[in-house]
Design a protein around this motif. Structure first.
Motif, PDB file in Angstrom:
ATOM      1  N   ASN A   1      46.605 -23.548   2.617  1.00 31.60           N
ATOM      2  CA  ASN A   1      46.265 -24.488   3.693  1.00 31.60           C
ATOM      3  C   ASN A   1      46.762 -23.904   5.008  1.00 31.60           C
ATOM      4  OD1 ASN A   1      44.974 -26.859   2.553  1.00 31.60           O
ATOM      5  ND2 ASN A   1      46.927 -27.307   1.530  1.00 31.60           N
ATOM      6  N   ASN A   2      45.878 -23.160   5.674  1.00 33.11           N
ATOM      7  CA  ASN A   2      46.280 -22.395   6.855  1.00 33.11           C
ATOM      8  C   ASN A   2      45.605 -22.876   8.141  1.00 33.11           C
ATOM      9  OD1 ASN A   2      47.036 -19.723   8.353  1.00 33.11           O
ATOM     10  ND2 ASN A   2      44.788 -19.761   8.376  1.00 33.11           N
ATOM     11  N   ALA A   3      44.434 -23.518   8.048  1.00 36.98           N
ATOM     12  CA  ALA A   3      43.692 -23.921   9.259  1.00 36.98           C
ATOM     13  C   ALA A   3      44.610 -24.710  10.188  1.00 36.98           C
ATOM     14  CB  ALA A   3      42.472 -24.763   8.881  1.00 36.98           C
ATOM     15  N   GLY A   4      44.563 -24.372  11.464  1.00 42.85           N
ATOM     16  CA  GLY A   4      45.457 -25.070  12.399  1.00 42.85           C
ATOM     17  C   GLY A   4      44.917 -25.040  13.815  1.00 42.85           C
ATOM     18  N   TYR A   5      45.434 -25.966  14.620  1.00 49.75           N
ATOM     19  CA  TYR A   5      45.013 -26.074  16.016  1.00 49.75           C
ATOM     20  C   TYR A   5      46.237 -26.457  16.853  1.00 49.75           C
ATOM     21  CZ  TYR A   5      42.811 -27.850  20.251  1.00 49.75           C
ATOM     22  OH  TYR A   5      42.469 -28.064  21.559  1.00 49.75           O
ATOM     23  N   MET A   6      46.375 -25.836  18.029  1.00 48.24           N
ATOM     24  CA  MET A   6      47.522 -26.113  18.904  1.00 48.24           C
ATOM     25  C   MET A   6      47.039 -26.248  20.344  1.00 48.24           C
ATOM     26  SD  MET A   6      50.895 -23.698  19.488  1.00 48.24           S
ATOM     27  CE  MET A   6      50.162 -22.454  20.542  1.00 48.24           C
ATOM     28  N   ASN A   7      47.530 -27.253  21.041  1.00 48.30           N
ATOM     29  CA  ASN A   7      47.290 -27.379  22.484  1.00 48.30           C
ATOM     30  C   ASN A   7      48.615 -27.760  23.130  1.00 48.30           C
ATOM     31  OD1 ASN A   7      46.751 -28.230  25.090  1.00 48.30           O
ATOM     32  ND2 ASN A   7      44.739 -29.040  24.569  1.00 48.30           N
ATOM     33  N   LEU A   8      49.218 -26.781  23.829  1.00 50.02           N
ATOM     34  CA  LEU A   8      50.524 -27.022  24.442  1.00 50.02           C
ATOM     35  C   LEU A   8      50.342 -27.678  25.803  1.00 50.02           C
ATOM     36  CD1 LEU A   8      52.288 -23.648  23.546  1.00 50.02           C
ATOM     37  CD2 LEU A   8      52.154 -25.772  22.228  1.00 50.02           C
ATOM     38  N   GLU A   9      51.079 -28.772  26.020  1.00 50.98           N
ATOM     39  CA  GLU A   9      50.975 -29.498  27.283  1.00 50.98           C
ATOM     40  C   GLU A   9      52.100 -30.528  27.335  1.00 50.98           C
ATOM     41  OE1 GLU A   9      50.569 -29.877  30.387  1.00 50.98           O
ATOM     42  OE2 GLU A   9      48.428 -29.367  30.315  1.00 50.98           O
ATOM     43  N   HIS A  10      52.537 -30.868  28.548  1.00 51.19           N
ATOM     44  CA  HIS A  10      53.464 -31.979  28.707  1.00 51.19           C
ATOM     45  C   HIS A  10      52.740 -33.255  28.260  1.00 51.19           C
ATOM     46  CE1 HIS A  10      56.072 -34.935  30.570  1.00 51.19           C
ATOM     47  NE2 HIS A  10      56.944 -33.973  30.850  1.00 51.19           N
ATOM     48  N   THR A  11      53.423 -34.090  27.507  1.00 48.31           N
ATOM     49  CA  THR A  11      52.746 -35.263  26.932  1.00 48.31           C
ATOM     50  C   THR A  11      52.138 -36.164  28.004  1.00 48.31           C
ATOM     51  OG1 THR A  11      54.337 -35.148  25.149  1.00 48.31           O
ATOM     52  CG2 THR A  11      53.050 -37.166  25.281  1.00 48.31           C
ATOM     53  N   ALA A  12      52.781 -36.232  29.170  1.00 50.06           N
ATOM     54  CA  ALA A  12      52.242 -37.078  30.241  1.00 50.06           C
ATOM     55  C   ALA A  12      50.898 -36.557  30.744  1.00 50.06           C
ATOM     56  CB  ALA A  12      53.233 -37.153  31.399  1.00 50.06           C
ATOM     57  N   GLN A  13      50.615 -35.294  30.468  1.00 47.87           N
ATOM     58  CA  GLN A  13      49.361 -34.688  30.944  1.00 47.87           C
ATOM     59  C   GLN A  13      48.344 -34.458  29.819  1.00 47.87           C
ATOM     60  OE1 GLN A  13      52.072 -32.805  33.072  1.00 47.87           O
ATOM     61  NE2 GLN A  13      51.494 -34.562  34.326  1.00 47.87           N
ATOM     62  N   GLN A  14      48.704 -34.830  28.595  1.00 50.56           N
ATOM     63  CA  GLN A  14      47.806 -34.518  27.481  1.00 50.56           C
ATOM     64  C   GLN A  14      46.991 -35.744  27.070  1.00 50.56           C
ATOM     65  OE1 GLN A  14      49.551 -33.006  23.674  1.00 50.56           O
ATOM     66  NE2 GLN A  14      48.180 -31.272  24.069  1.00 50.56           N
ATOM     67  N   SER A  15      45.719 -35.536  26.775  1.00 55.26           N
ATOM     68  CA  SER A  15      44.864 -36.677  26.418  1.00 55.26           C
ATOM     69  C   SER A  15      45.091 -37.075  24.961  1.00 55.26           C
ATOM     70  CB  SER A  15      43.392 -36.320  26.612  1.00 55.26           C
ATOM     71  OG  SER A  15      42.992 -35.416  25.613  1.00 55.26           O
ATOM     72  N   PRO A  16      44.920 -38.359  24.663  1.00 51.91           N
ATOM     73  CA  PRO A  16      45.050 -38.820  23.271  1.00 51.91           C
ATOM     74  C   PRO A  16      44.122 -38.058  22.324  1.00 51.91           C
ATOM     75  CG  PRO A  16      44.934 -40.694  24.744  1.00 51.91           C
ATOM     76  CD  PRO A  16      44.678 -39.484  25.587  1.00 51.91           C
ATOM     77  N   GLN A  17      42.966 -37.627  22.832  1.00 55.07           N
ATOM     78  CA  GLN A  17      42.033 -36.871  21.963  1.00 55.07           C
ATOM     79  C   GLN A  17      42.684 -35.570  21.499  1.00 55.07           C
ATOM     80  OE1 GLN A  17      41.143 -38.230  24.912  1.00 55.07           O
ATOM     81  NE2 GLN A  17      39.749 -39.819  24.200  1.00 55.07           N
ATOM     82  N   GLU A  18      43.509 -34.961  22.381  1.00 49.38           N
ATOM     83  CA  GLU A  18      44.148 -33.694  22.014  1.00 49.38           C
ATOM     84  C   GLU A  18      45.281 -33.905  21.005  1.00 49.38           C
ATOM     85  OE1 GLU A  18      43.476 -30.495  22.402  1.00 49.38           O
ATOM     86  OE2 GLU A  18      41.634 -30.965  23.440  1.00 49.38           O
ATOM     87  N   TRP A  19      46.031 -35.036  21.142  1.00 46.58           N
ATOM     88  CA  TRP A  19      47.060 -35.313  20.117  1.00 46.58           C
ATOM     89  C   TRP A  19      46.360 -35.487  18.774  1.00 46.58           C
ATOM     90  CZ3 TRP A  19      48.627 -40.373  23.038  1.00 46.58           C
ATOM     91  CH2 TRP A  19      49.125 -40.049  24.305  1.00 46.58           C
ATOM     92  N   GLN A  20      45.245 -36.258  18.843  1.00 45.54           N
ATOM     93  CA  GLN A  20      44.542 -36.602  17.610  1.00 45.54           C
ATOM     94  C   GLN A  20      43.995 -35.353  16.920  1.00 45.54           C
ATOM     95  OE1 GLN A  20      41.921 -39.893  18.083  1.00 45.54           O
ATOM     96  NE2 GLN A  20      40.973 -39.614  16.101  1.00 45.54           N
ATOM     97  N   LYS A  21      43.414 -34.454  17.717  1.00 43.82           N
ATOM     98  CA  LYS A  21      42.818 -33.247  17.134  1.00 43.82           C
ATOM     99  C   LYS A  21      43.880 -32.408  16.406  1.00 43.82           C
ATOM    100  CE  LYS A  21      39.858 -29.373  18.418  1.00 43.82           C
ATOM    101  NZ  LYS A  21      39.204 -28.655  19.513  1.00 43.82           N
ATOM    102  N   GLN A  22      45.072 -32.298  17.008  1.00 42.53           N
ATOM    103  CA  GLN A  22      46.126 -31.500  16.377  1.00 42.53           C
ATOM    104  C   GLN A  22      46.564 -32.142  15.055  1.00 42.53           C
ATOM    105  OE1 GLN A  22      48.932 -29.526  19.447  1.00 42.53           O
ATOM    106  NE2 GLN A  22      47.955 -31.164  20.592  1.00 42.53           N
ATOM    107  N   PHE A  23      46.747 -33.482  15.072  1.00 44.55           N
ATOM    108  CA  PHE A  23      47.147 -34.151  13.821  1.00 44.55           C
ATOM    109  C   PHE A  23      46.033 -34.084  12.784  1.00 44.55           C
ATOM    110  CE2 PHE A  23      50.710 -35.789  16.232  1.00 44.55           C
ATOM    111  CZ  PHE A  23      51.709 -35.800  15.284  1.00 44.55           C
ATOM    112  N   GLU A  24      44.779 -34.204  13.243  1.00 46.74           N
ATOM    113  CA  GLU A  24      43.662 -34.185  12.284  1.00 46.74           C
ATOM    114  C   GLU A  24      43.569 -32.836  11.581  1.00 46.74           C
ATOM    115  OE1 GLU A  24      40.613 -37.590  13.948  1.00 46.74           O
ATOM    116  OE2 GLU A  24      40.175 -35.492  14.386  1.00 46.74           O
ATOM    117  N   VAL A  25      43.536 -31.747  12.356  1.00 46.59           N
ATOM    118  CA  VAL A  25      43.357 -30.423  11.721  1.00 46.59           C
ATOM    119  C   VAL A  25      44.610 -30.057  10.927  1.00 46.59           C
ATOM    120  CG1 VAL A  25      42.919 -27.969  12.108  1.00 46.59           C
ATOM    121  CG2 VAL A  25      41.778 -29.675  13.542  1.00 46.59           C
TER     122      VAL A  25
END
Ligand code: NDP
Length: 239
Positions: free
Chosen positions: A79-103
């Motif tokens: 199980n290797n598939a992964g996704y990362m988007n580094l950003e300060h949480t105040a500047q990150q969209s909920p869609q990006e949190w969701q995508k990281q947890f989903e993948v």
């Protein structure tokens, strides 16, 4: 022929390197990720590549069934598939949190759910989950990603407890800094520059091949020996 190995996220980085290493060790492979041509360009013998999103359990199950018809039951799932988007949480969209947890988390559970029950029935098999040192240490601008990798650690520990009475191994491989396309998910150039400065300060990152050797080492131990966790980082990386 040696038993079938399934690798998710096999189109680049650690996954592609693991595909090459496991193929050189004589295993037939099912390679999955969304970019089919990248996996096919590896040109590995006895390998089936399928364009599958790890969020699509049905497509993953169909690919596994196709590979098992050709090569027999799955003995190793990476199980290797992964996704990362580094950003300060105040500047990150909920869609990006969701995508990281989903993948990173739901994708891992999806693929496990297709293969784990059969391993339990057969009383053998190995699952390798790719965690991270970000599942052990907190890094700046990594809030959601850190959360996903701590979750991978917790899920791997729990899966290992569920698997072990059935002679099935769950191994967590936790890399430190590795050169790959993982940084492509981040658009904040300041954060990327800071990561590059850190990378240079520790004398460079590991390569996908380094992690692939660790995966092969852990897998090649006898079925009666389970490497619980392998943490692999550049020597000068401290946390
Ligand atoms: P890459 O970006 O090079 O590889 C990520 C892989 O995941 C690609 O093959 C990509 O393929 C695949 N992927 C992403 N989303 C999906 C999806 N929805 N469905 C199927 N496949 C998907 O990065 P790495 O090789 O570095 O990452 C591999 C693993 O290693 C990840 O779990 C990462 O978190 C972990 N890791 C990486 C570290 C590093 O420093 N690089 C350190 C510690 C851990 P495609 O886009 O074709 O679908």
């Amino acid at each position: 022929m040696k038993p079938l190995v399934v690798i998710t996220g096999a189109s680049s980085g650690i996954g592609a390197a693991t595909a090459k290493t496991l193929s050189e060790a004589g295993h037939p492979l099912l390679l999955v990720s969304r970019r089919l041509e990248r996996m096919e360009s590896l040109k590995l013998p006895n390998s089936l590549a399928r364009s599958v999103d790890v969020l699509d359990v049905k497509s993953f199950a169909e690919a596994v069934s196709e590979a098992e018809t050709l090569y027999g039951p799955v003995d190793l799932l990476v199980n290797n598939a992964g996704y990362m988007n580094l950003e300060h949480t105040a500047q990150q969209s909920p869609q990006e949190w969701q995508k990281q947890f989903e993948v990173n988390c739901i994708g891992l559970l999806n693929c496990t759910s297709v293969i784990f029950p059969e391993m339990i029935n057969r009383k053998t098999g190995t699952i390798v989950n790719i965690g991270s040192t970000a599942g052990r240490n907190i890094y700046e601008n990594h809030t959601a990603y850190n959360g996903t990798k701590y979750a991978v650690k917790a899920m791997s520990e729990s899966l290992r407890r569920e698997a072990s009475p059935h002679n099935v191994r769950v191994i967590m491989v936790s890399p430190g800094l590795v050169d790959s396309e993982l940084t492509n998910g981040t658009s904040n150039t300041q954060i990327l520059e800071a990561r590059e400065i850190y990378r240079e300060s520790i004398g460079g990152a590991l390569q996908g091949d380094d992690i692939a050797r660790g995966i092969l080492f852990a897998y090649q131990q006898p079925q009666s020996l389970c490497v619980w966790e392998l943490v692999m980082a550049p020597t000068k990386q401290l946390t």
